[in-house]
Write a protein that holds these residues in place. Structure first.
Motif, PDB file in Angstrom:
ATOM      1  N   PRO A 115      70.713  55.083  35.965  1.00 62.30           N
ATOM      2  CA  PRO A 115      70.334  56.154  36.898  1.00 62.30           C
ATOM      3  C   PRO A 115      68.820  56.197  37.074  1.00 62.30           C
ATOM      4  N   THR A 116      68.392  56.541  38.269  1.00 66.88           N
ATOM      5  CA  THR A 116      66.971  56.524  38.583  1.00 66.88           C
ATOM      6  C   THR A 116      66.226  57.622  37.825  1.00 66.88           C
ATOM      7  N   ASN A 117      64.974  57.345  37.473  1.00 68.11           N
ATOM      8  CA  ASN A 117      64.113  58.380  36.918  1.00 68.11           C
ATOM      9  C   ASN A 117      63.227  58.956  38.029  1.00 68.11           C
ATOM     10  N   PHE A 118      62.444  59.964  37.684  1.00 69.49           N
ATOM     11  CA  PHE A 118      61.624  60.637  38.697  1.00 69.49           C
ATOM     12  C   PHE A 118      60.648  59.673  39.365  1.00 69.49           C
ATOM     13  N   GLU A 119      60.004  58.821  38.581  1.00 64.00           N
ATOM     14  CA  GLU A 119      59.007  57.908  39.135  1.00 64.00           C
ATOM     15  C   GLU A 119      59.626  56.961  40.151  1.00 64.00           C
ATOM     16  N   LEU A 120      60.822  56.433  39.832  1.00 61.13           N
ATOM     17  CA  LEU A 120      61.477  55.504  40.749  1.00 61.13           C
ATOM     18  C   LEU A 120      61.904  56.220  42.030  1.00 61.13           C
ATOM     19  N   ARG A 121      62.455  57.422  41.886  1.00 62.61           N
ATOM     20  CA  ARG A 121      62.873  58.175  43.082  1.00 62.61           C
ATOM     21  C   ARG A 121      61.668  58.485  43.975  1.00 62.61           C
ATOM     22  N   LEU A 122      60.551  58.855  43.351  1.00 62.88           N
ATOM     23  CA  LEU A 122      59.354  59.144  44.138  1.00 62.88           C
ATOM     24  C   LEU A 122      58.855  57.887  44.845  1.00 62.88           C
ATOM     25  N   GLY A 123      58.902  56.756  44.160  1.00 62.57           N
ATOM     26  CA  GLY A 123      58.496  55.491  44.774  1.00 62.57           C
ATOM     27  C   GLY A 123      59.373  55.132  45.959  1.00 62.57           C
ATOM     28  N   ILE A 124      60.680  55.366  45.839  1.00 60.73           N
ATOM     29  CA  ILE A 124      61.606  55.095  46.942  1.00 60.73           C
ATOM     30  C   ILE A 124      61.266  55.983  48.138  1.00 60.73           C
ATOM     31  N   LEU A 125      61.023  57.262  47.883  1.00 56.98           N
ATOM     32  CA  LEU A 125      60.690  58.185  48.969  1.00 56.98           C
ATOM     33  C   LEU A 125      59.379  57.804  49.653  1.00 56.98           C
ATOM     34  N   GLN A 126      58.389  57.426  48.866  1.00 55.78           N
ATOM     35  CA  GLN A 126      57.106  57.028  49.458  1.00 55.78           C
ATOM     36  C   GLN A 126      57.259  55.789  50.329  1.00 55.78           C
ATOM     37  N   SER A 127      58.069  54.829  49.863  1.00 54.34           N
ATOM     38  CA  SER A 127      58.306  53.615  50.641  1.00 54.34           C
ATOM     39  C   SER A 127      59.029  53.934  51.948  1.00 54.34           C
ATOM     40  N   LYS A 128      60.054  54.782  51.882  1.00 53.72           N
ATOM     41  CA  LYS A 128      60.808  55.154  53.078  1.00 53.72           C
ATOM     42  C   LYS A 128      59.947  55.979  54.030  1.00 53.72           C
ATOM     43  N   ALA A 129      59.140  56.880  53.482  1.00 53.94           N
ATOM     44  CA  ALA A 129      58.287  57.700  54.332  1.00 53.94           C
ATOM     45  C   ALA A 129      57.293  56.838  55.107  1.00 53.94           C
ATOM     46  N   GLU A 130      56.769  55.821  54.462  1.00 52.99           N
ATOM     47  CA  GLU A 130      55.849  54.909  55.139  1.00 52.99           C
ATOM     48  C   GLU A 130      56.564  54.159  56.263  1.00 52.99           C
ATOM     49  N   MET A 131      57.807  53.767  56.015  1.00 55.87           N
ATOM     50  CA  MET A 131      58.583  53.055  57.033  1.00 55.87           C
ATOM     51  C   MET A 131      58.913  53.974  58.212  1.00 55.87           C
ATOM     52  N   TYR A 132      59.324  55.226  57.921  1.00 56.62           N
ATOM     53  CA  TYR A 132      59.661  56.168  58.978  1.00 56.62           C
ATOM     54  C   TYR A 132      58.433  56.576  59.790  1.00 56.62           C
ATOM     55  N   GLY A 133      57.252  56.472  59.182  1.00 54.32           N
ATOM     56  CA  GLY A 133      56.029  56.855  59.877  1.00 54.32           C
ATOM     57  C   GLY A 133      55.815  56.073  61.160  1.00 54.32           C
ATOM     58  N   ALA A 134      56.303  54.834  61.194  1.00 56.49           N
ATOM     59  CA  ALA A 134      56.156  54.015  62.407  1.00 56.49           C
ATOM     60  C   ALA A 134      57.040  54.540  63.535  1.00 56.49           C
ATOM     61  N   SER A 135      58.207  55.091  63.188  1.00 56.51           N
ATOM     62  CA  SER A 135      59.130  55.618  64.200  1.00 56.51           C
ATOM     63  C   SER A 135      58.794  57.047  64.593  1.00 56.51           C
ATOM     64  N   TYR A 136      58.202  57.796  63.660  1.00 57.98           N
ATOM     65  CA  TYR A 136      57.850  59.197  63.926  1.00 57.98           C
ATOM     66  C   TYR A 136      56.357  59.405  63.654  1.00 57.98           C
ATOM     67  N   PRO A 137      55.488  58.871  64.519  1.00 52.47           N
ATOM     68  CA  PRO A 137      54.046  58.979  64.260  1.00 52.47           C
ATOM     69  C   PRO A 137      53.525  60.415  64.287  1.00 52.47           C
ATOM     70  N   ASP A 138      54.283  61.333  64.915  1.00 52.24           N
ATOM     71  CA  ASP A 138      53.838  62.726  64.999  1.00 52.24           C
ATOM     72  C   ASP A 138      54.239  63.545  63.776  1.00 52.24           C
ATOM     73  N   VAL A 139      55.023  62.962  62.865  1.00 53.44           N
ATOM     74  CA  VAL A 139      55.509  63.702  61.696  1.00 53.44           C
ATOM     75  C   VAL A 139      54.717  63.286  60.452  1.00 53.44           C
ATOM     76  N   LYS A 140      54.143  64.251  59.793  1.00 52.62           N
ATOM     77  CA  LYS A 140      53.411  64.011  58.548  1.00 52.62           C
ATOM     78  C   LYS A 140      54.147  64.713  57.411  1.00 52.62           C
TER      79      LYS A 140
END
Length: 449
Positions: free
Chosen positions: A273-298
């Motif tokens: 099962p994932t720990n906090f650090e891994l889950r946060l890393g996954i979210l940061q990676s996904k947020a960076e990817m979504y940033g290209a599709s939603y440039p107006d969302v921070k």
């Protein structure tokens, strides 16, 4: 039967079982005789005769009958000298139609499931390293590779990543990825359409076979039988097999023991099962990817940290929550803050807050160790009761907010010092006894499911 007939059967078999299997198991076979529906063949060793009988007898009989010989069964004789391969007939002897081939198309691969998009952390670093090693395409010392873990921990992602990498590095390799459901469905379809030989030939011709969620073939006798023979044929031909499941091979109920044994012969890797650090890393990676599709969302780090803390059981749910946040913020034109998170993800956060009760822990532990509730909470100190009792106390301490005295009262009115000792004992045993550690992991997953 004539040598010419056997030669034509060999030519067709070469196209259905694959060149490696053909050269290893079919080419050394010679013709002996045919009498009363029995086709007698010669083999160099008794072992080869037994193996061919188990794995290729149906294919051989099929091709013999296709070439005009009404054979009912085969017999194998060990030849005194090394048999010479029967030459294939020339076109002037008799035209032979190519053996039918079944479509080798597997389940579609997700283009986003690559090694580049897989976030590595301590809970999955061994699984990632093993998958990378297989994806390099060279000689691997472990076969099969068996990946197991709970829902949403990355098993399917790694399997797709292996397939993508192999196709990029060695496009000539035949890689087949199937879910266990698809394996079973295609097998049933082959039986109904009387194309089981084509199905076998298709599976035996691949270089890398990948079966996802193999636990779903448990209890399906015919499918398990076919999976067993396919597994043996590919391993014998030095082909790579990658399997995934939601639990270790030995823990899959209604899976045949011989299949469990084969699966346990390779490298078994648990995706923890994932720990906090891994889950946060996954979210940061996904947020960076979504940033290209939603440039107006921070999105701020405090929001990502909040999600990583609150949604801890399933990475798919975690990623889905982030997707909803980006889409919602984009549509309503609002900044992503904690107020928006509470408004947009009410159902997801409520589900993640599900509490585990001590009674539920006791029930699951009793089921796992095949005990009665009265034995678990009763006064008996037999080891068969005491160790599961300590496991249940440990889970109650780590998975609930109950105090030590409250836990003690739930276990037959025991003193809080008894609970402390039980928790300490299990903590120590986890470091030295892999069985206890595995039991705890499986029990925790069951309770969190």
């Amino acid at each position: 039967m004539t040598k010419q007939t056997w030669g034509m059967a060999q030519e067709a078999l070469a196209q259905t079982v694959g060149q490696n299997n053909y050269k290893t198991w079919i080419e050394p076979i010679g013709f002996a005789s045919f009498d009363d529906g029995v086709a007698a063949l010669t083999v160099p060793t008794a072992f080869m005769g037994n193996y061919v009988q188990s794995n290729y007898a149906d294919a051989i009989l099929y091709q013999l009958n296709m070439n005009g010989l009404q054979a009912d069964r085969l017999s194998f004789q060990v030849s005194r000298g090394a048999p010479r391969a029967t030459p294939a007939p020339t076109p002037t002897d008799r035209p032979v139609a190519a053996a039918p081939k079944m479509d080798m198309q597997g389940n579609p691969l997700n283009s986003q499931f690559t090694f580049d998009t897989f976030v590595v952390g301590k809970p999955n670093e061994l699984a990632h390293a093993a998958a990378r090693r297989v994806a390099e395409g060279g000689d691997v010392t472990f076969n099969p590779l068996f990946l197991y873990g709970g829902v949403g921990l990355g098993k399917t992602h790694l399997m797709h990543a292996i397939a993508h990498e192999l196709q990029a590095r060695q496009p000539e390799k035949r890689v087949l990825y199937l879910s266990a459901d698809q394996f079973m469905y295609r097998f049933i379809q082959a039986i109904r359409s009387r194309k089981t030989m084509d199905f076998k030939a298709m599976l035996h011709s691949v270089d890398i076979l990948m079966i996802d969620d193999v636990q779903f073939i448990a209890g399906k006798d015919s499918t398990q039988e076919e999976f067993f023979h396919t597994f043996n044929a590919l391993i014998s031909a030095n082909k790579q097999i990658i399997i995934s499941a939601d639990r270790a091979p030995g823990e899959i109920k209604d899976l045949e023991e011989r299949i469990k044994s084969r699966l346990q012969s390779g490298l078994i890797v648990d995706l923890h099962p994932t720990n906090f650090e891994l889950r946060l890393g996954i979210l940061q990676s996904k947020a960076e990817m979504y940033g290209a599709s939603y440039p107006d969302v921070k999105i701020n780090d405090d929001v990502l940290e909040f999600l990583a803390h609150r949604i801890s059981k399933n990475v798919r749910v975690l990623e889905g929550a982030l997707t909803r946040l980006f889409a919602f913020a984009h549509l309503v034109g609002r900044p992503v803050d904690l107020e928006l998170v509470q408004e947009c993800l009410t159902d997801t956060l409520r589900e993640s807050d599900r509490k585990v009760s001590i009674e539920e822990i006791q029930r699951v532990v009793c089921d796992h160790y095949n005990l009665r509730q009265s034995d678990l909470v009763g006064p008996k100190r037999l080891r068969a009761f005491a160790r599961p009792r300590q496991v249940a106390m440990f889970l109650a301490k780590t998975m609930t907010q109950r105090s030590l005295p409250e836990i003690g009262r739930k276990f037959g009115g025991r003193d809080h010092t008894t609970v402390m000792y039980g928790v300490k004992k299990i903590t120590e045993l986890c470091q030295i006894d892999s069985h206890i550690a595995d039991d705890l992991e499986m029990l925790r997953r069951t309770l969190e499911a």
